[in-house]
Design an enzyme around this catalytic site. Sequence first.
Site, mmCIF file in Angstrom:
data_model
loop_
_atom_site.group_PDB
_atom_site.id
_atom_site.type_symbol
_atom_site.label_atom_id
_atom_site.label_comp_id
_atom_site.label_asym_id
_atom_site.label_seq_id
_atom_site.Cartn_x
_atom_site.Cartn_y
_atom_site.Cartn_z
ATOM 1 N N MET A 167 -7.236 3.754 12.101
ATOM 2 C CA MET A 167 -6.503 4.710 12.954
ATOM 3 C C MET A 167 -6.773 4.407 14.416
ATOM 4 O O MET A 167 -7.889 4.031 14.789
ATOM 5 C CB MET A 167 -6.973 6.131 12.641
ATOM 6 C CG MET A 167 -6.861 6.499 11.166
ATOM 7 S SD MET A 167 -7.304 8.221 10.917
ATOM 8 C CE MET A 167 -7.230 8.304 9.117
ATOM 9 N N ASP A 176 -9.070 2.992 5.967
ATOM 10 C CA ASP A 176 -8.132 3.705 6.839
ATOM 11 C C ASP A 176 -8.379 3.322 8.289
ATOM 12 O O ASP A 176 -9.429 3.621 8.849
ATOM 13 C CB ASP A 176 -8.302 5.221 6.661
ATOM 14 C CG ASP A 176 -7.697 5.709 5.359
ATOM 15 O OD1 ASP A 176 -6.522 5.404 5.106
ATOM 16 O OD2 ASP A 176 -8.414 6.387 4.587
ATOM 17 N N HIS A 189 -10.243 1.328 -0.153
ATOM 18 C CA HIS A 189 -9.195 1.758 0.789
ATOM 19 C C HIS A 189 -9.815 1.944 2.175
ATOM 20 O O HIS A 189 -10.738 2.736 2.358
ATOM 21 C CB HIS A 189 -8.595 3.072 0.291
ATOM 22 C CG HIS A 189 -7.387 3.523 1.054
ATOM 23 N ND1 HIS A 189 -6.126 3.034 0.806
ATOM 24 C CD2 HIS A 189 -7.241 4.423 2.059
ATOM 25 C CE1 HIS A 189 -5.256 3.626 1.620
ATOM 26 N NE2 HIS A 189 -5.915 4.466 2.398
ATOM 27 N N ASP A 228 -1.725 8.767 -1.541
ATOM 28 C CA ASP A 228 -2.854 8.921 -0.618
ATOM 29 C C ASP A 228 -2.836 10.279 0.072
ATOM 30 O O ASP A 228 -1.906 10.601 0.807
ATOM 31 C CB ASP A 228 -2.740 7.801 0.438
ATOM 32 C CG ASP A 228 -3.909 7.755 1.410
ATOM 33 O OD1 ASP A 228 -4.875 8.503 1.231
ATOM 34 O OD2 ASP A 228 -3.832 6.944 2.355
ATOM 35 N N HIS A 270 -5.086 0.207 5.125
ATOM 36 C CA HIS A 270 -3.995 1.120 5.497
ATOM 37 C C HIS A 270 -3.978 1.238 7.023
ATOM 38 O O HIS A 270 -4.830 1.905 7.606
ATOM 39 C CB HIS A 270 -4.256 2.465 4.809
ATOM 40 C CG HIS A 270 -3.264 3.530 5.134
ATOM 41 N ND1 HIS A 270 -3.478 4.859 4.843
ATOM 42 C CD2 HIS A 270 -2.040 3.473 5.728
ATOM 43 C CE1 HIS A 270 -2.437 5.577 5.232
ATOM 44 N NE2 HIS A 270 -1.556 4.757 5.786
ATOM 45 N N MET A 324 -2.795 2.590 10.332
ATOM 46 C CA MET A 324 -2.115 3.702 11.004
ATOM 47 C C MET A 324 -2.233 3.449 12.497
ATOM 48 O O MET A 324 -2.903 4.180 13.229
ATOM 49 C CB MET A 324 -2.764 5.032 10.581
ATOM 50 C CG MET A 324 -2.471 5.396 9.137
ATOM 51 S SD MET A 324 -3.626 6.611 8.463
ATOM 52 C CE MET A 324 -4.924 5.513 7.901
ATOM 53 N N MET A 370 2.339 8.882 1.184
ATOM 54 C CA MET A 370 1.387 9.820 1.795
ATOM 55 C C MET A 370 1.667 11.226 1.265
ATOM 56 O O MET A 370 2.786 11.721 1.349
ATOM 57 C CB MET A 370 1.525 9.822 3.322
ATOM 58 C CG MET A 370 1.139 8.526 4.011
ATOM 59 S SD MET A 370 -0.506 7.910 3.595
ATOM 60 C CE MET A 370 -1.550 9.282 4.098
ATOM 61 N N SER A 424 -11.297 5.932 -0.509
ATOM 62 C CA SER A 424 -11.196 5.779 0.942
ATOM 63 C C SER A 424 -12.579 5.919 1.562
ATOM 64 O O SER A 424 -13.246 6.949 1.390
ATOM 65 C CB SER A 424 -10.278 6.852 1.516
ATOM 66 O OG SER A 424 -10.446 6.893 2.918
HETATM 67 C C1 DX5 Z 1 -5.360 10.013 5.698
HETATM 68 C C2 DX5 Z 1 -5.889 8.796 4.984
HETATM 69 C C3 DX5 Z 1 -6.342 9.028 3.571
HETATM 70 C C4 DX5 Z 1 -7.329 10.148 3.385
HETATM 71 C C5 DX5 Z 1 -7.794 10.290 1.974
HETATM 72 O O1 DX5 Z 1 -4.841 9.615 6.916
HETATM 73 O O2 DX5 Z 1 -4.889 7.796 4.928
HETATM 74 O O3 DX5 Z 1 -6.784 7.830 2.996
HETATM 75 O O4 DX5 Z 1 -8.397 10.007 4.232
HETATM 76 O O5 DX5 Z 1 -8.815 11.222 1.963
HETATM 77 P P1 DX5 Z 1 -8.778 12.554 1.095
HETATM 78 O O6 DX5 Z 1 -8.851 12.123 -0.314
HETATM 79 O O7 DX5 Z 1 -9.971 13.282 1.588
HETATM 80 O O8 DX5 Z 1 -7.488 13.267 1.419
HETATM 81 ZN ZN ZN Z 2 -5.126 5.934 3.708
#
Ligand code: DX5
Ligand code: ZN
Length: 219
Positions: free
Chosen positions: A38, A36, A34, A176, A67, A69, A138, A9
């Site tokens: 948000m 993320d 990956h 994840d 991903h 969110m 998750m 990520s």
């Molecule tokens: C959380 C994310 C993950 C997360 C993974 O919302 O979807 O991808 O950041 O990071 P670590 O490995 O630090 O938990």
């Molecule tokens: Zn993620």
Amino acid sequence: MKNIQISPSILSADFSQLGEEIKRLEGGGADLIHVDVMDGHFVPNITIGPPVIKTLRNYTKLPFDVHLMISPVHKYIKNFAEAGSDIITIHPEATDNLIESIKLIKQLNKKVGISLNPNTEVSVIEKLLKEIDLVLIMSVYPGFGGQKFIPEVIEKIKKLYQIKKDKKLKFDIEVDGGINFSNSKEVISAGANILVSGTTIFKENNGDIKKNIETLKSM
Ligand code: DX5
Ligand code: ZN
């Protein structure tokens, strides 16, 4: 031996040089990247959107495992497809019509992922499993990197893997959140074949990405 893939990520990368960080991940043996996304609404944090993903596309040929969110997600799916996503993963709670959103991702020729929060049951998507490419389980509540792995999700991974075997389905099981060297083996044994990791990949062993990827993969 089981083929395990690592999807680092970039949430834990240096955001001032994401392109270089992605090259470093590719050089270190990452299988996917990956990303993320948000929105400060579906989750209490804000990261990046399609223009950044589009720019990063020039730095690697590795698949972008995006991903989302964000909510409502449906109207943005096309933007993320056009920006260069390869896998588009959405949360069932983030769309009014999950089936339509799955169809749209497929029409755009992208792989479809569905993500289950720690409190979302497998039953929510059980009937849809033959339509999708990946389930993202998750193991933390989404929003932030560096959180602690929730051990109860191991049972959920096992349950999903059992359904996958019983129905002879092909979807990937990706996990994840809070993955580290102490829990990765259990997660893989439970049935996961893709591990997401931010903190472990970027921070362990003084940021030795290659070593961290190899260690996570080794059973
Ligand atoms: C959380 C994310 C993950 C997360 C993974 O919302 O979807 O991808 O950041 O990071 P670590 O490995 O630090 O938990
Ligand atoms: Zn993620």
